[in-house]
Scaffold this motif. Structure first.
Motif, PDB file in Angstrom:
ATOM      1  N   ASN A  54       0.824  -1.214   0.000  1.00  0.00           N
ATOM      2  CA  ASN A  54       0.000   0.000   0.000  1.00  0.00           C
ATOM      3  C   ASN A  54       0.855   1.261   0.000  1.00  0.00           C
ATOM      4  O   ASN A  54       0.334   2.374  -0.097  1.00  0.00           O
ATOM      5  N   ASN A  55       2.146   1.062   0.122  1.00  0.00           N
ATOM      6  CA  ASN A  55       3.057   2.192   0.177  1.00  0.00           C
ATOM      7  C   ASN A  55       3.262   2.775  -1.219  1.00  0.00           C
ATOM      8  O   ASN A  55       3.483   2.033  -2.185  1.00  0.00           O
ATOM      9  N   THR A  56       3.192   4.070  -1.336  1.00  0.00           N
ATOM     10  CA  THR A  56       3.408   4.724  -2.629  1.00  0.00           C
ATOM     11  C   THR A  56       4.711   5.506  -2.666  1.00  0.00           C
ATOM     12  O   THR A  56       5.094   6.030  -3.712  1.00  0.00           O
ATOM     13  N   GLU A  57       5.386   5.575  -1.532  1.00  0.00           N
ATOM     14  CA  GLU A  57       6.640   6.318  -1.462  1.00  0.00           C
ATOM     15  C   GLU A  57       7.816   5.396  -1.761  1.00  0.00           C
ATOM     16  O   GLU A  57       7.808   4.224  -1.401  1.00  0.00           O
ATOM     17  N   SER A  58       8.821   5.935  -2.430  1.00  0.00           N
ATOM     18  CA  SER A  58       9.997   5.153  -2.765  1.00  0.00           C
ATOM     19  C   SER A  58      11.234   6.037  -2.729  1.00  0.00           C
ATOM     20  O   SER A  58      11.165   7.238  -3.016  1.00  0.00           O
ATOM     21  N   GLU A  59      12.355   5.419  -2.368  1.00  0.00           N
ATOM     22  CA  GLU A  59      13.616   6.154  -2.350  1.00  0.00           C
ATOM     23  C   GLU A  59      14.202   6.323  -3.744  1.00  0.00           C
ATOM     24  O   GLU A  59      15.131   7.093  -3.952  1.00  0.00           O
ATOM     25  N   PHE A  60      13.645   5.593  -4.723  1.00  0.00           N
ATOM     26  CA  PHE A  60      14.187   5.666  -6.068  1.00  0.00           C
ATOM     27  C   PHE A  60      13.739   6.958  -6.751  1.00  0.00           C
ATOM     28  O   PHE A  60      12.553   7.304  -6.754  1.00  0.00           O
ATOM     29  N   THR A  61      14.675   7.623  -7.333  1.00  0.00           N
ATOM     30  CA  THR A  61      14.393   8.938  -7.931  1.00  0.00           C
ATOM     31  C   THR A  61      13.886   8.843  -9.367  1.00  0.00           C
ATOM     32  O   THR A  61      13.481   9.865  -9.936  1.00  0.00           O
ATOM     33  N   ASP A  62      13.889   7.645  -9.933  1.00  0.00           N
ATOM     34  CA  ASP A  62      13.523   7.518 -11.349  1.00  0.00           C
ATOM     35  C   ASP A  62      12.230   6.747 -11.574  1.00  0.00           C
ATOM     36  O   ASP A  62      11.966   6.285 -12.681  1.00  0.00           O
ATOM     37  N   LEU A  63      11.404   6.604 -10.546  1.00  0.00           N
ATOM     38  CA  LEU A  63      10.145   5.891 -10.727  1.00  0.00           C
ATOM     39  C   LEU A  63       9.017   6.792 -11.200  1.00  0.00           C
ATOM     40  O   LEU A  63       7.927   6.316 -11.477  1.00  0.00           O
ATOM     41  N   GLY A  64       9.275   8.056 -11.295  1.00  0.00           N
ATOM     42  CA  GLY A  64       8.222   8.961 -11.734  1.00  0.00           C
ATOM     43  C   GLY A  64       7.782   8.707 -13.154  1.00  0.00           C
ATOM     44  O   GLY A  64       6.630   8.939 -13.508  1.00  0.00           O
ATOM     45  N   ASP A  65       8.700   8.217 -13.997  1.00  0.00           N
ATOM     46  CA  ASP A  65       8.367   7.952 -15.391  1.00  0.00           C
ATOM     47  C   ASP A  65       7.754   6.575 -15.589  1.00  0.00           C
ATOM     48  O   ASP A  65       7.328   6.234 -16.683  1.00  0.00           O
ATOM     49  N   SER A  66       7.733   5.771 -14.539  1.00  0.00           N
ATOM     50  CA  SER A  66       7.163   4.427 -14.654  1.00  0.00           C
ATOM     51  C   SER A  66       5.648   4.495 -14.573  1.00  0.00           C
ATOM     52  O   SER A  66       5.069   5.441 -14.039  1.00  0.00           O
ATOM     53  N   SER A  67       5.005   3.480 -15.109  1.00  0.00           N
ATOM     54  CA  SER A  67       3.564   3.401 -14.941  1.00  0.00           C
ATOM     55  C   SER A  67       3.258   3.164 -13.475  1.00  0.00           C
ATOM     56  O   SER A  67       4.087   2.648 -12.720  1.00  0.00           O
ATOM     57  N   GLN A  68       2.070   3.552 -13.057  1.00  0.00           N
ATOM     58  CA  GLN A  68       1.682   3.359 -11.670  1.00  0.00           C
ATOM     59  C   GLN A  68       1.702   1.889 -11.293  1.00  0.00           C
ATOM     60  O   GLN A  68       2.053   1.515 -10.179  1.00  0.00           O
ATOM     61  N   GLU A  69       1.368   1.026 -12.266  1.00  0.00           N
ATOM     62  CA  GLU A  69       1.357  -0.413 -12.007  1.00  0.00           C
ATOM     63  C   GLU A  69       2.767  -0.905 -11.699  1.00  0.00           C
ATOM     64  O   GLU A  69       2.993  -1.613 -10.731  1.00  0.00           O
ATOM     65  N   ASP A  70       3.738  -0.526 -12.513  1.00  0.00           N
ATOM     66  CA  ASP A  70       5.113  -0.960 -12.275  1.00  0.00           C
ATOM     67  C   ASP A  70       5.612  -0.458 -10.934  1.00  0.00           C
ATOM     68  O   ASP A  70       6.331  -1.173 -10.229  1.00  0.00           O
ATOM     69  N   ARG A  71       5.251   0.751 -10.580  1.00  0.00           N
ATOM     70  CA  ARG A  71       5.691   1.324  -9.311  1.00  0.00           C
ATOM     71  C   ARG A  71       5.270   0.441  -8.147  1.00  0.00           C
ATOM     72  O   ARG A  71       6.060   0.156  -7.249  1.00  0.00           O
ATOM     73  N   GLY A  72       4.032  -0.029  -8.165  1.00  0.00           N
ATOM     74  CA  GLY A  72       3.531  -0.876  -7.086  1.00  0.00           C
ATOM     75  C   GLY A  72       4.272  -2.194  -6.994  1.00  0.00           C
ATOM     76  O   GLY A  72       4.597  -2.663  -5.895  1.00  0.00           O
ATOM     77  N   TYR A  73       4.553  -2.811  -8.128  1.00  0.00           N
ATOM     78  CA  TYR A  73       5.268  -4.086  -8.123  1.00  0.00           C
ATOM     79  C   TYR A  73       6.707  -3.907  -7.663  1.00  0.00           C
ATOM     80  O   TYR A  73       7.250  -4.754  -6.945  1.00  0.00           O
TER      81      TYR A  73
END
Length: 232
Positions: free
Chosen positions: A112-131
């Motif tokens: 359920n967490n949407t925060e990430s330390e990775f600085t390059d996930l902004g360009d990813s789809s929301q689905e990929d971010r969750g996985y």
């Protein structure tokens, strides 16, 4: 009103006949009854989820790709001209693709967490971010020292071996060795463990080729072995 009632009765009659015939059914948003299989085919055509890939027949990993795609663990590429789907089994798989397929295949609940330390996930789809966040929280994969994940970068045999070893908590192998894996190699324990578990093979020349990129077909075969072994 009477016409609506008649249509409803007809729909219920058809439902009863279908059930009697042993069919699996769903109700399509009030539009009528249909088979689950038909619904899956429509979903696949719209989303790129696997229905029948047009480029896997005769491929050495056809069985594995089809088995995983039938469970909707894999997805493919939609041809915008004719709507057909391709899997591209010989194309190198990306880090994001492998994580998505692996998390789905293992049935891991998405974070359920949407925060990430990775600085390059902004360009990813929301689905990929969750996985990706889920895989990191489970300790399956790491990013890079510069705080990037590099979703579109290809993934190597060593990196996938590390994911499998962590996921299954494989014990260290006792007598495994490869000509090109020194003891101080960062993923040596994982590589030897997955080889001993029968999840990964080396090559006839005694090498493992840890930095070699994995294709989508090879990745599907590895995931299939893992899932098949867990239910055997």
């Amino acid at each position: 009103m009477q016409l609506q009632l008649k249509l409803r009765r007809i729909s219920l009659l058809l439902l009863g006949l279908a059930i009697a015939a042993g069919g699996e059914l769903f109700y399509d948003n009030g539009k009528g009854f249909g088979t689950v299989q038909a619904a899956a085919a429509v979903y696949a055509a719209d989303s790129g989820a696997a229905a029948a890939f047009n480029d896997i027949q005769g491929h050495w990993a056809e069985k594995e790709i089809k088995a995983l795609s039938d469970k909707q663990f894999l997805d493919g590429y939609k041809n915008t001209q004719d709507g057909s789907l391709s899997f591209k089994p010989n194309q190198n798989i990306t880090r994001a693709e492998f994580v998505r397929y692996f998390v789905k295949s293992k049935g891991l609940p998405l974070s359920n967490n949407t925060e990430s330390e990775f600085t390059d996930l902004g360009d990813s789809s929301q689905e990929d971010r969750g996985y990706i966040i889920t895989a990191v929280e489970y300790g399956l994969i790491n990013g890079y020292p510069d705080h990037t994940f590099r979703t579109d970068s290809t993934i190597t045999r060593a990196e996938i071996a590390a994911i499998l070893s962590r996921s299954e908590m494989l014990p260290p192998a006792e007598d495994a060795s490869f000509a090109d894996i020194p003891e101080d190699y960062w993923a040596s324990d994982a590589i030897f463990a997955v080889q001993q578990a029968g999840l990964f093979d080396g090559y006839e020349d005694g090498s493992f080729r840890p930095d070699q990129k994995m294709t989508r077909g090879e990745a599907a075969a590895v995931i299939y072995r893992l899932i098949d072994a867990s239910v055997s």
